[in-house]
Design an enzyme around this catalytic site. Structure first.
Site, mmCIF file in Angstrom:
data_model
loop_
_atom_site.group_PDB
_atom_site.id
_atom_site.type_symbol
_atom_site.label_atom_id
_atom_site.label_comp_id
_atom_site.label_asym_id
_atom_site.label_seq_id
_atom_site.Cartn_x
_atom_site.Cartn_y
_atom_site.Cartn_z
ATOM 1 N N SER A 1 0.933 -0.831 0.034
ATOM 2 C CA SER A 1 -0.211 0.035 0.288
ATOM 3 C C SER A 1 0.832 1.550 -0.322
ATOM 4 O O SER A 1 2.370 1.279 0.745
ATOM 5 C CB SER A 1 -1.340 0.257 1.644
ATOM 6 O OG SER A 1 -1.248 1.363 1.875
ATOM 7 N N TYR B 1 -3.124 -1.630 10.367
ATOM 8 C CA TYR B 1 -2.571 -1.502 8.635
ATOM 9 C C TYR B 1 -1.424 -0.966 8.956
ATOM 10 O O TYR B 1 -0.817 -1.935 7.887
ATOM 11 C CB TYR B 1 -3.805 -0.703 7.774
ATOM 12 C CG TYR B 1 -3.800 -0.581 6.524
ATOM 13 C CD1 TYR B 1 -4.809 -1.928 6.005
ATOM 14 C CD2 TYR B 1 -3.747 -0.049 5.815
ATOM 15 C CE1 TYR B 1 -4.296 -2.356 4.877
ATOM 16 C CE2 TYR B 1 -3.804 0.350 4.749
ATOM 17 C CZ TYR B 1 -3.902 -1.087 4.399
ATOM 18 O OH TYR B 1 -4.227 -1.338 2.547
HETATM 19 C C1 BGC Z 1 -6.380 1.615 1.517
HETATM 20 C C2 BGC Z 1 -7.679 2.512 1.107
HETATM 21 C C3 BGC Z 1 -7.062 3.906 0.786
HETATM 22 C C4 BGC Z 1 -5.871 3.874 0.264
HETATM 23 C C5 BGC Z 1 -5.108 5.526 0.245
HETATM 24 C C6 BGC Z 1 -4.953 2.430 0.944
HETATM 25 O O1 BGC Z 1 -3.984 0.964 1.027
HETATM 26 O O2 BGC Z 1 -6.640 0.700 1.277
HETATM 27 O O3 BGC Z 1 -8.239 2.222 2.345
HETATM 28 O O4 BGC Z 1 -7.902 4.808 0.399
HETATM 29 O O5 BGC Z 1 -4.806 3.733 1.398
HETATM 30 O O6 BGC Z 1 -4.681 5.928 1.524
#
Ligand code: BGC
Length: 261
Positions: free
Chosen positions: A145, A158
């Site tokens: 991410s 996360y």
């Molecule tokens: C998340 C999303 C978020 C994006 C940007 C991703 O890793 O799963 O929910 O919109 O990051 O913040």
């Protein structure tokens, strides 16, 4: 299209929706055979199987908990039993929920770390063991991410999981480069997927997020799938240990746009 991908066998964890289904479809277009893993969404996984077949590939849906050694082994076995081999492993399954850190229940911390980080470790370990046992080159791709780099208040678990995936990938890339096993991350930004459906259905939140993207739009799942296809292909044969951000520029400090600062 990448000719060499035709007939290759891939496992995709969390393939029953969102980016996982988009990668499955793209792999179908490439003529690949895909084991589509799901945890609870059997219907979504079956729909993804149909999408892959329609696109020109082959697929099976396989239930497995990727947070366990048995679960990931089930997926290796499914690839071999159904399609005779395993070439590409995609650790895609992931989850998120929002909590202020001082209120974040330990159970939620553990759940997110288990799927997003331990799941990547276990999937990678299973794939490595398969590739090593066959003495063949291998290719592993992890769905990270932008939050492996950008802090994200109220999503500490996360962000910690994705930061962990970053250094895990770099370490494994170095460790198995001599075996010709490549491992890379994709770092999606804000993508139009079920994980974001509620957020982007709210016009205010959609506008807020869009402002954080220099390209001024939300990304499409197929734009992430295109990165997965390239990393899976021989066109990226000298690439290992990177994170390829697919984020419309979200990681570029967008508040500096126009010369602010
Ligand atoms: C998340 C999303 C978020 C994006 C940007 C991703 O890793 O799963 O929910 O919109 O990051 O913040």
């Amino acid at each position: 299209m990448y000719q060499e991908l035709k007939g290759k066998v891939a496992v995709i964890t969390g393939g029953s929706k969102g980016i996982g289904t988009a990668i499955s479809e793209r792999f179908g277009q490439e003529g690949m055979k895909v084991v589509i893993n799901y945890n609870s969404d059997a219907k979504g996984a079956e729909a993804a199987v149909a999408i892959v077949k329609k696109a020109g590939g082959d697929a099976v849906a396989v239930q497995a908990n990727i947070g366990s050694e048995e679960g990931v082994q089930t997926l290796v076995d499914a690839a071999v039993e159904n399609f005779g081999d395993l070439d590409i492993w995609i650790n895609n399954a992931g989850m998120e929920n929002r909590y202020s850190t001082h209120e974040l229940p330990l159970a939620d911390w553990e759940k997110v770390i288990n799927v997003n980080l331990t799941g990547v470790f276990l999937g990678t370990k299973a794939a490595l063991n398969y590739f090593l046992s066959k003495n063949k080159p291998g290719n592993i791709i992890n769905m990270s991410s932008v939050h492996e780099q950008i802090p994200w208040p109220t999503f500490a678990h996360y962000a910690a999981s994705k930061g962990g995936v970053k250094l895990f990938t770099e370490t494994v890339a170095m460790e198995y480069a001599p075996n010709n096993i490549r491992i890379n991350n994709i770092g999606p930004g804000a993508i139009n997927t079920p994980i974001n459906a509620k957020k982007f259905a709210d016009p205010e939140q959609l506008a807020t997020t869009t402002k954080m993207v220099p390209m001024e739009r939300i990304g499409k799942p197929e734009e992430v799938a295109a990165a997965a296809a390239w990393l899976a292909s021989d066109e990226s044969s000298y690439v290992t240990g990177i994170t390829m951000f697919v984020d419309g520029g979200m990681t570029l400090y967008p508040s500096f746009q126009g010369g602010n600062g």
